[in-house]
Scaffold this motif. Structure first.
Motif, PDB file in Angstrom:
ATOM      1  N   ASN A  68       0.837  -1.217   0.121  1.00 10.87           N
ATOM      2  CA  ASN A  68      -0.066  -0.140   0.031  1.00 10.87           C
ATOM      3  C   ASN A  68       1.037   1.205   0.134  1.00 10.87           C
ATOM      4  O   ASN A  68       1.799   1.655   0.810  1.00 10.87           O
ATOM      5  CB  ASN A  68      -0.992  -0.068   1.187  1.00 10.87           C
ATOM      6  CG  ASN A  68      -1.779   1.215   1.118  1.00 10.87           C
ATOM      7  OD1 ASN A  68      -1.701   2.205   1.223  1.00 10.87           O
ATOM      8  ND2 ASN A  68      -3.174   0.766   1.076  1.00 10.87           N
ATOM      9  N   ASN A 112      -0.096   4.393   0.401  1.00  7.45           N
ATOM     10  CA  ASN A 112      -0.748   5.687   1.159  1.00  7.45           C
ATOM     11  C   ASN A 112       0.064   5.128   2.561  1.00  7.45           C
ATOM     12  O   ASN A 112       0.305   6.190   3.293  1.00  7.45           O
ATOM     13  CB  ASN A 112      -2.027   5.426   1.138  1.00  7.45           C
ATOM     14  CG  ASN A 112      -2.568   6.210  -0.183  1.00  7.45           C
ATOM     15  OD1 ASN A 112      -1.867   6.982  -0.547  1.00  7.45           O
ATOM     16  ND2 ASN A 112      -3.769   5.720  -0.322  1.00  7.45           N
ATOM     17  N   GLU A 113       0.109   3.940   2.767  1.00  5.81           N
ATOM     18  CA  GLU A 113       0.703   3.364   4.096  1.00  5.81           C
ATOM     19  C   GLU A 113       1.923   3.722   4.157  1.00  5.81           C
ATOM     20  O   GLU A 113       2.649   4.181   5.289  1.00  5.81           O
ATOM     21  CB  GLU A 113       0.503   1.886   4.423  1.00  5.81           C
ATOM     22  CG  GLU A 113       1.157   1.354   5.810  1.00  5.81           C
ATOM     23  CD  GLU A 113       0.721  -0.058   6.015  1.00  5.81           C
ATOM     24  OE1 GLU A 113       1.516  -0.672   6.727  1.00  5.81           O
ATOM     25  OE2 GLU A 113      -0.209  -0.561   5.245  1.00  5.81           O
ATOM     26  N   THR A 165       3.669   6.295   2.738  1.00  3.15           N
ATOM     27  CA  THR A 165       3.793   7.656   2.926  1.00  3.15           C
ATOM     28  C   THR A 165       3.509   8.089   4.417  1.00  3.15           C
ATOM     29  O   THR A 165       4.067   9.273   4.570  1.00  3.15           O
ATOM     30  CB  THR A 165       3.088   8.445   1.939  1.00  3.15           C
ATOM     31  OG1 THR A 165       1.588   8.013   1.707  1.00  3.15           O
ATOM     32  CG2 THR A 165       3.683   8.162   0.744  1.00  3.15           C
ATOM     33  N   THR A 166       2.576   7.391   5.126  1.00  2.00           N
ATOM     34  CA  THR A 166       2.503   7.869   6.416  1.00  2.00           C
ATOM     35  C   THR A 166       3.820   7.508   7.298  1.00  2.00           C
ATOM     36  O   THR A 166       3.935   8.406   8.195  1.00  2.00           O
ATOM     37  CB  THR A 166       1.496   6.793   7.099  1.00  2.00           C
ATOM     38  OG1 THR A 166       1.810   5.550   7.211  1.00  2.00           O
ATOM     39  CG2 THR A 166      -0.014   7.152   6.314  1.00  2.00           C
ATOM     40  N   HIS A 167       4.454   6.539   6.935  1.00  7.87           N
ATOM     41  CA  HIS A 167       5.826   6.317   7.462  1.00  7.87           C
ATOM     42  C   HIS A 167       6.885   7.415   6.897  1.00  7.87           C
ATOM     43  O   HIS A 167       7.756   7.823   7.745  1.00  7.87           O
ATOM     44  CB  HIS A 167       6.582   4.893   7.044  1.00  7.87           C
ATOM     45  CG  HIS A 167       5.385   3.984   7.877  1.00  7.87           C
ATOM     46  ND1 HIS A 167       5.649   3.761   9.205  1.00  7.87           N
ATOM     47  CD2 HIS A 167       4.925   3.107   7.626  1.00  7.87           C
ATOM     48  CE1 HIS A 167       4.867   2.717   9.711  1.00  7.87           C
ATOM     49  NE2 HIS A 167       4.117   2.391   8.680  1.00  7.87           N
ATOM     50  N   ASP A 200       6.639  10.577   5.022  1.00  8.83           N
ATOM     51  CA  ASP A 200       5.933  11.357   4.329  1.00  8.83           C
ATOM     52  C   ASP A 200       6.491  12.337   3.164  1.00  8.83           C
ATOM     53  O   ASP A 200       5.972  12.999   2.214  1.00  8.83           O
ATOM     54  CB  ASP A 200       5.205  12.392   5.157  1.00  8.83           C
ATOM     55  CG  ASP A 200       6.050  13.183   6.160  1.00  8.83           C
ATOM     56  OD1 ASP A 200       7.255  12.845   6.193  1.00  8.83           O
ATOM     57  OD2 ASP A 200       5.695  13.934   6.835  1.00  8.83           O
ATOM     58  N   SER A 258       6.043  11.593  -0.496  1.00 14.13           N
ATOM     59  CA  SER A 258       4.836  11.426  -1.231  1.00 14.13           C
ATOM     60  C   SER A 258       4.708  11.961  -2.661  1.00 14.13           C
ATOM     61  O   SER A 258       4.165  11.561  -3.609  1.00 14.13           O
ATOM     62  CB  SER A 258       3.818  12.219  -0.639  1.00 14.13           C
ATOM     63  OG  SER A 258       3.537  11.887   0.956  1.00 14.13           O
ATOM     64  N   LYS A 287      13.276   4.412  11.427  1.00  9.23           N
ATOM     65  CA  LYS A 287      11.679   3.993  11.043  1.00  9.23           C
ATOM     66  C   LYS A 287      11.810   2.487  10.358  1.00  9.23           C
ATOM     67  O   LYS A 287      10.998   1.897  10.559  1.00  9.23           O
ATOM     68  CB  LYS A 287      11.355   5.039   9.951  1.00  9.23           C
ATOM     69  CG  LYS A 287      10.895   6.494  10.428  1.00  9.23           C
ATOM     70  CD  LYS A 287      10.482   7.116   9.353  1.00  9.23           C
ATOM     71  CE  LYS A 287      10.149   8.551  10.109  1.00  9.23           C
ATOM     72  NZ  LYS A 287       9.289   9.665   9.038  1.00  9.23           N
TER      73      LYS A 287
END
Length: 219
Positions: A101, A103-104, A106-108, A110, A113, A160
């Motif tokens: 995914n 979008n997931e 880019t939550t880690h 960002d 993006s 991360k």
């Protein structure tokens, strides 16, 4: 699931590189491999993956011998030291191919993006390493081998990646090696040292001094 690599003997020409290597890895625990440059760490990962054929080896999954290269089972991903993605492949296509995914991701990360429509050659070496490590860790598979995943990556991103490894170990076997030994020690639940062609299970970090791999000031 438990993976065991046993009785490995590897020669390059007449020189013996590995002898009697044993390694055990399992779901729920990250297995780390330490050792000096040229000791055979990358060779071990290639032997497990199936792209390097030693003189002798035995690989078992849940006590059953694996009789063909693991990569042919499609249950394993391998991050070697060189890039694995085609230069002209777009990131969004790679995420679809690996069933990961975006979008997931880019939550880690960002700051990535803006790269969704980029091709891999447009990324820096460190950025590419982050993306490749992430998609291999997050894609549906049973076993992930990571060779130098932290190299050329900023410390913030290393933390991360370590966090994602900690999450993914709950459903995958993860084996990792890197010259950044502190990160390997911190990330690993089981630790092996490759010394003089043999594998040593490290149950206490002080053993690394006993084996003359590190001094206490380096822990």
């Amino acid at each position: 699931m438990i993976l065991e690599l046993d009785n490995v003997e590897l020669y390059f020409k007449e020189k013996r590189i590995l002898n009697g290597i044993y390694l055990r890895a399992e779901i729920g625990k990250v297995t780390g491999i330490l050792g000096s440059n040229g000791c055979g760490k990358s060779c071990i990962l290639n032997i497990i993956f199936g792209t390097l054929k030693p003189k002798y080896k035995l690989i078992r999954l849940n006590n059953k011998p694996v009789l063909k290269p693991l990569y042919k089972t499609k249950r394993i991903h391998f991050l070697p030291q060189l890039p694995i993605t085609p230069n002209n492949l777009k990131l969004k296509i790679a995420f679809k191919l690996f069933q990961v995914n975006w979008n997931e991701f880019t939550t880690h990360f960002d700051s990535f993006s803006k790269y969704k429509d980029f091709k891999f050659y447009q990324l820096s070496g460190g950025e590419r390493r982050i993306v490749e490590t992430y998609i291999l860790l997050k894609s549906p598979t049973d076993i992930v081998l990571l060779d130098e995943p932290f190299s050329h990556i900023a410390p913030l991103y290393i933390e991360k990646i370590k966090s994602i490894i900690s999450e993914e170990k709950q459903q995958k076997i993860i084996i990792i090696t890197d010259h950044l030994y502190r990160d390997i020690i911190e990330t690993s639940d089981n630790l092996y040292l490759i010394k003089d062609g043999h594998s040593k299970l490290v149950t206490d970090v002080n053993m690394l001094e006993d084996y003359k791999y590190l001094s206490k000031s380096e822990f």
